[in-house]
Write a protein that holds these residues in place. Structure first.
Motif, PDB file in Angstrom:
ATOM      1  N   MET A   1      12.372-105.150   7.125  1.00  0.00           N
ATOM      2  CA  MET A   1      12.992-104.108   7.937  1.00  0.00           C
ATOM      3  C   MET A   1      12.172-103.932   9.223  1.00  0.00           C
ATOM      4  N   LYS A   2      12.803-104.170  10.353  1.00  0.00           N
ATOM      5  CA  LYS A   2      12.085-104.138  11.624  1.00  0.00           C
ATOM      6  C   LYS A   2      11.989-102.750  12.241  1.00  0.00           C
ATOM      7  N   TYR A   3      12.995-101.946  12.074  1.00  0.00           N
ATOM      8  CA  TYR A   3      13.001-100.646  12.751  1.00  0.00           C
ATOM      9  C   TYR A   3      12.141 -99.635  12.003  1.00  0.00           C
ATOM     10  N   THR A   4      11.692 -98.619  12.741  1.00  0.00           N
ATOM     11  CA  THR A   4      10.908 -97.538  12.156  1.00  0.00           C
ATOM     12  C   THR A   4      11.669 -96.215  12.315  1.00  0.00           C
ATOM     13  N   LEU A   5      11.262 -95.222  11.520  1.00  0.00           N
ATOM     14  CA  LEU A   5      11.891 -93.909  11.632  1.00  0.00           C
ATOM     15  C   LEU A   5      11.629 -93.291  13.002  1.00  0.00           C
ATOM     16  N   ARG A   6      10.460 -93.575  13.574  1.00  0.00           N
ATOM     17  CA  ARG A   6      10.181 -93.048  14.917  1.00  0.00           C
ATOM     18  C   ARG A   6      11.156 -93.638  15.928  1.00  0.00           C
ATOM     19  N   GLN A   7      11.410 -94.933  15.830  1.00  0.00           N
ATOM     20  CA  GLN A   7      12.365 -95.557  16.760  1.00  0.00           C
ATOM     21  C   GLN A   7      13.751 -94.938  16.618  1.00  0.00           C
ATOM     22  N   LEU A   8      14.170 -94.708  15.379  1.00  0.00           N
ATOM     23  CA  LEU A   8      15.482 -94.093  15.156  1.00  0.00           C
ATOM     24  C   LEU A   8      15.504 -92.667  15.691  1.00  0.00           C
ATOM     25  N   ALA A   9      14.403 -91.950  15.500  1.00  0.00           N
ATOM     26  CA  ALA A   9      14.343 -90.569  15.983  1.00  0.00           C
ATOM     27  C   ALA A   9      14.441 -90.522  17.510  1.00  0.00           C
ATOM     28  N   VAL A  10      13.748 -91.438  18.180  1.00  0.00           N
ATOM     29  CA  VAL A  10      13.827 -91.494  19.645  1.00  0.00           C
ATOM     30  C   VAL A  10      15.239 -91.854  20.082  1.00  0.00           C
ATOM     31  N   PHE A  11      15.857 -92.797  19.403  1.00  0.00           N
ATOM     32  CA  PHE A  11      17.244 -93.181  19.721  1.00  0.00           C
ATOM     33  C   PHE A  11      18.193 -91.990  19.573  1.00  0.00           C
ATOM     34  N   VAL A  12      18.087 -91.261  18.457  1.00  0.00           N
ATOM     35  CA  VAL A  12      18.995 -90.140  18.194  1.00  0.00           C
ATOM     36  C   VAL A  12      18.781 -89.007  19.196  1.00  0.00           C
ATOM     37  N   ALA A  34       7.763 -92.557  23.818  1.00  0.00           N
ATOM     38  CA  ALA A  34       9.185 -92.537  23.495  1.00  0.00           C
ATOM     39  C   ALA A  34       9.906 -93.716  24.142  1.00  0.00           C
ATOM     40  N   SER A  35       9.591 -93.997  25.390  1.00  0.00           N
ATOM     41  CA  SER A  35      10.220 -95.129  26.082  1.00  0.00           C
ATOM     42  C   SER A  35       9.893 -96.439  25.381  1.00  0.00           C
ATOM     43  N   SER A  36       8.650 -96.579  24.965  1.00  0.00           N
ATOM     44  CA  SER A  36       8.237 -97.813  24.275  1.00  0.00           C
ATOM     45  C   SER A  36       8.979 -97.975  22.954  1.00  0.00           C
ATOM     46  N   ALA A  37       9.128 -96.871  22.211  1.00  0.00           N
ATOM     47  CA  ALA A  37       9.822 -96.941  20.918  1.00  0.00           C
ATOM     48  C   ALA A  37      11.273 -97.380  21.109  1.00  0.00           C
ATOM     49  N   LEU A  38      11.932 -96.833  22.131  1.00  0.00           N
ATOM     50  CA  LEU A  38      13.329 -97.196  22.373  1.00  0.00           C
ATOM     51  C   LEU A  38      13.442 -98.650  22.825  1.00  0.00           C
ATOM     52  N   GLY A  63      25.932 -98.100  20.826  1.00  0.00           N
ATOM     53  CA  GLY A  63      25.132 -96.917  20.540  1.00  0.00           C
ATOM     54  C   GLY A  63      25.921 -95.838  19.829  1.00  0.00           C
ATOM     55  N   ARG A  64      27.170 -95.628  20.272  1.00  0.00           N
ATOM     56  CA  ARG A  64      28.019 -94.616  19.623  1.00  0.00           C
ATOM     57  C   ARG A  64      28.322 -94.999  18.182  1.00  0.00           C
ATOM     58  N   ALA A  65      28.495 -96.286  17.926  1.00  0.00           N
ATOM     59  CA  ALA A  65      28.797 -96.734  16.563  1.00  0.00           C
ATOM     60  C   ALA A  65      27.593 -96.584  15.638  1.00  0.00           C
ATOM     61  N   LEU A  66      26.378 -96.792  16.166  1.00  0.00           N
ATOM     62  CA  LEU A  66      25.178 -96.761  15.334  1.00  0.00           C
ATOM     63  C   LEU A  66      24.578 -95.361  15.181  1.00  0.00           C
ATOM     64  N   ARG A  67      24.890 -94.471  16.097  1.00  0.00           N
ATOM     65  CA  ARG A  67      24.262 -93.148  16.082  1.00  0.00           C
ATOM     66  C   ARG A  67      24.466 -92.385  14.767  1.00  0.00           C
ATOM     67  N   PRO A  68      25.687 -92.269  14.227  1.00  0.00           N
ATOM     68  CA  PRO A  68      25.849 -91.522  12.968  1.00  0.00           C
ATOM     69  C   PRO A  68      25.047 -92.116  11.815  1.00  0.00           C
ATOM     70  N   LYS A  69      24.937 -93.441  11.771  1.00  0.00           N
ATOM     71  CA  LYS A  69      24.176 -94.086  10.695  1.00  0.00           C
ATOM     72  C   LYS A  69      22.684 -93.794  10.844  1.00  0.00           C
ATOM     73  N   ALA A  70      22.203 -93.832  12.081  1.00  0.00           N
ATOM     74  CA  ALA A  70      20.796 -93.523  12.316  1.00  0.00           C
ATOM     75  C   ALA A  70      20.508 -92.060  11.978  1.00  0.00           C
ATOM     76  N   GLN A  71      21.422 -91.170  12.350  1.00  0.00           N
ATOM     77  CA  GLN A  71      21.245 -89.750  12.043  1.00  0.00           C
ATOM     78  C   GLN A  71      21.224 -89.516  10.533  1.00  0.00           C
ATOM     79  N   ALA A  72      22.120 -90.193   9.824  1.00  0.00           N
ATOM     80  CA  ALA A  72      22.170 -90.041   8.371  1.00  0.00           C
ATOM     81  C   ALA A  72      20.870 -90.516   7.722  1.00  0.00           C
ATOM     82  N   LEU A  73      20.313 -91.632   8.202  1.00  0.00           N
ATOM     83  CA  LEU A  73      19.044 -92.121   7.664  1.00  0.00           C
ATOM     84  C   LEU A  73      17.917 -91.119   7.901  1.00  0.00           C
ATOM     85  N   LEU A  74      17.877 -90.527   9.084  1.00  0.00           N
ATOM     86  CA  LEU A  74      16.837 -89.538   9.381  1.00  0.00           C
ATOM     87  C   LEU A  74      16.997 -88.293   8.517  1.00  0.00           C
TER      88      LEU A  74
END
Length: 300
Positions: A1-12, A34-38, A63-74
């Protein structure tokens, strides 16, 4: 798994604020972190999640398609953390309520919830229907109670309880002597109403179909108490939820004006984003609303 929760949090948070600086501030990060994480999130998968428009970062289709999934994971990660800390019932719950519900019903429910779950961390945002819906879609609220009829592809609308608007006037208004009002009476009257965008105004407009262009609206106010004071001090008439006028009708301060040929019934709804992770706190809140809400609303 490449992504981190911090990256998802910055994205959301960047999606929520359309700005990396505000996202960093909300997450207590430096702007560079934050810029680096994104950037790392996008480069790891060779994707672009935002369109850069000046200083604003606007979600693109991916981004719109992935946002709800990232939010749900967080949300699930936060729930897991509370479980690990043995503080599951203290999970933060951010609720929205439209103005009538927020001022006359939601506080009773909040007090009942805190009595039942003493360690709860619950917050209430009261606004009109239009703004509450915007905040739900933007994942700023966990759930909401609204009085407006809406249709939104991202939201689940759950019928909750019935309500009724009534037309009313001050006790010394000449219209108080009439057994019932005709359409001509409605046209000749001066009205003080809730603002467009509110659930109360939506129901009023629906009830007055065919007459709206002929009605004389002298004031549009956001707050129920302001409308009551304005009606009390004038010969104008208003239209509000019966729930907000219980005491004034009992005391005779206001008179209900009968309009049997017009329908002012409506429904209150519980609303959640259909991609929102249902924490235990959300489920507990929804269950309490169904259990106690109808009885509280009849108390005035």
């Amino acid at each position: 798994m490449k992504y981190t929760l911090r990256q998802l949090a910055v994205f959301v948070e960047t999606a929520r604020h359309a700005n990396i600086s505000k996202a960093a501030e909300h997450l207590h990060l430096s702007q560079s972190a934050a810029s680096s994480a994104l950037k790392e999130l996008e480069s790891q998968y060779n994707i672009q999640l935002f369109d850069r428009v000046g200083k604003r970062l606007l979600l693109n289709d991916l981004g719109r398609a992935l946002r709800p999934k990232a939010q749900a994971l967080l949300d699930q990660a936060e729930a897991l953390e509370h479980d690990l800390l043995r503080q599951r019932l203290a999970a933060r719950l951010t609720l929205g309520a439209t103005l009538t519900i927020g001022n006359y019903l939601a506080v009773k429910l909040l007090l009942a919830y805190r009595s039942r779950y003493p360690n709860s961390d619950i917050h209430l945002d009261v606004d009109n229907t239009q703004h509450i819906i915007e905040k739900l879609v933007n994942f700023e609220l966990d759930a909401a109670m609204i009085e407006g009829e809406i249709s939104h592809p991202e939201l689940d609308l759950i019928p909750w309880q019935s309500d009724e608007l009534i037309v009313f006037c001050a006790q010394d208004n000449p219209l108080a002597l009439k057994h019932e009002l005709t359409d001509l009476d409605l046209i000749n009257a001066q009205w003080i109403l809730r603002e467009p965008g509110s659930g109360t105004r939506q129901t009023f407009d629906r009830a007055m179909h065919g007459l709206l262009s002929e009605l004389s609206v002298s004031l549009e106010l956001q707050h129920t108490e302001a409308i009551k004071e304005a009606v009390k001090a004038s010969d104008q008439i208003g239209c509000l939820s019966r729930m907000t006028l219980v005491e004034e009708l009992k005391s005779g301060r206001f008179c209900e004006l009968k309009i049997p040929h017009r329908t002012f019934d409506r429904m209150f709804y519980l609303v959640v984003h259909h991609d929102k992770f249902h924490s235990q706190a959300i489920d507990q809140w929804m269950a309490l609303c169904h259990e106690l809400g109808p009885s509280f609303s009849t108390l005035g």
